[in-house]
Design a protein around this motif. Sequence first.
Motif, PDB file in Angstrom:
ATOM      1  N   HIS A 126     -70.464  33.469  -0.309  1.00 24.36           N
ATOM      2  CA  HIS A 126     -71.338  32.729  -1.220  1.00 24.36           C
ATOM      3  C   HIS A 126     -70.537  32.146  -2.386  1.00 24.36           C
ATOM      4  O   HIS A 126     -69.497  32.673  -2.773  1.00 24.36           O
ATOM      5  N   LEU A 154     -74.829  29.759   0.210  1.00 26.03           N
ATOM      6  CA  LEU A 154     -74.024  30.228   1.332  1.00 26.03           C
ATOM      7  C   LEU A 154     -73.055  29.124   1.743  1.00 26.03           C
ATOM      8  O   LEU A 154     -73.467  28.040   2.147  1.00 26.03           O
ATOM      9  N   LEU A 155     -71.768  29.385   1.634  1.00 21.62           N
ATOM     10  CA  LEU A 155     -70.755  28.389   1.968  1.00 21.62           C
ATOM     11  C   LEU A 155     -70.211  28.550   3.379  1.00 21.62           C
ATOM     12  O   LEU A 155     -69.884  27.575   4.043  1.00 21.62           O
ATOM     13  N   GLY A 156     -70.084  29.782   3.814  1.00 23.23           N
ATOM     14  CA  GLY A 156     -69.505  30.034   5.127  1.00 23.23           C
ATOM     15  C   GLY A 156     -69.634  31.492   5.504  1.00 23.23           C
ATOM     16  O   GLY A 156     -70.301  32.278   4.810  1.00 23.23           O
ATOM     17  N   ILE A 199     -72.286  25.182   7.210  1.00 26.67           N
ATOM     18  CA  ILE A 199     -71.403  26.244   6.721  1.00 26.67           C
ATOM     19  C   ILE A 199     -70.166  26.332   7.608  1.00 26.67           C
ATOM     20  O   ILE A 199     -70.180  25.919   8.772  1.00 26.67           O
ATOM     21  N   ARG A 203     -65.347  22.535  10.076  1.00 29.68           N
ATOM     22  CA  ARG A 203     -66.146  23.755   9.912  1.00 29.68           C
ATOM     23  C   ARG A 203     -65.355  25.008  10.258  1.00 29.68           C
ATOM     24  O   ARG A 203     -65.908  26.103  10.260  1.00 29.68           O
TER      25      ARG A 203
END
Length: 231
Positions: A74, A81-83, A133, A162
Amino acid sequence: GVIVRCRHRDGRSVWLNVSGTVRAATNDRAGGFEGTSRMLPPLTAREAIDSLHREQIQNMLDQDRLLTAFQPIHSLTTGKLLGVEALARFVDEGGAGTEFWFKEAAIVGLLGELEFAAMDKALAAARGLPPDIYVALNLSPETCLDPRLPDLLQRSGLPPKRIVLELTERLEVNEYDPLLAVLAPLRQEGLRVAVDDAGSGFASMRHVLHIRPDIIKLDRSLIAGIDDDQG
């Protein structure tokens, strides 16, 4: 028979090859173990353990006993949520942790096979994640040199932008030119590179300067207590 590690009465650790049968308890006798044992020289014991672990790891691969756990990443600023980081988990691993099996795989020559199996499983599971993400995948520098890597990433169907390759610190990098040559075309397509546990193991400042990663993941020991430690 099985290989067991015991403590000698003089304090030394010794390895025994034990074989026999389990004796069931009866009305007049307690249960136990009946058999024989012999002490193994250190080299013989290591060879036996390597053979056992090689067989166990190969069985994990053959029987597809790998799972993927996704750890969310995060933004501290927005909470968005980034990834996610893909973490390998083993079914019926006998109580040993994931890191143990990757270290043993490196010893017995199966690190590339195990890492690629974990990556393939993670990429397949990642297809069901939100499309905005990224997915971080752990891979050793040694396995990055395997010519199968570009094809495996392409077959995943995930856009390179990604995907983040996290270079682990399990093994030392002796020659950077081959590694950089492999990563360059992938990075040109949008794939990002992270250095994992920077400041720990083989992930030194020299390592960071050579790789020039998009993401630097500081080792926990460097930032523990950062809120009240002047250092």
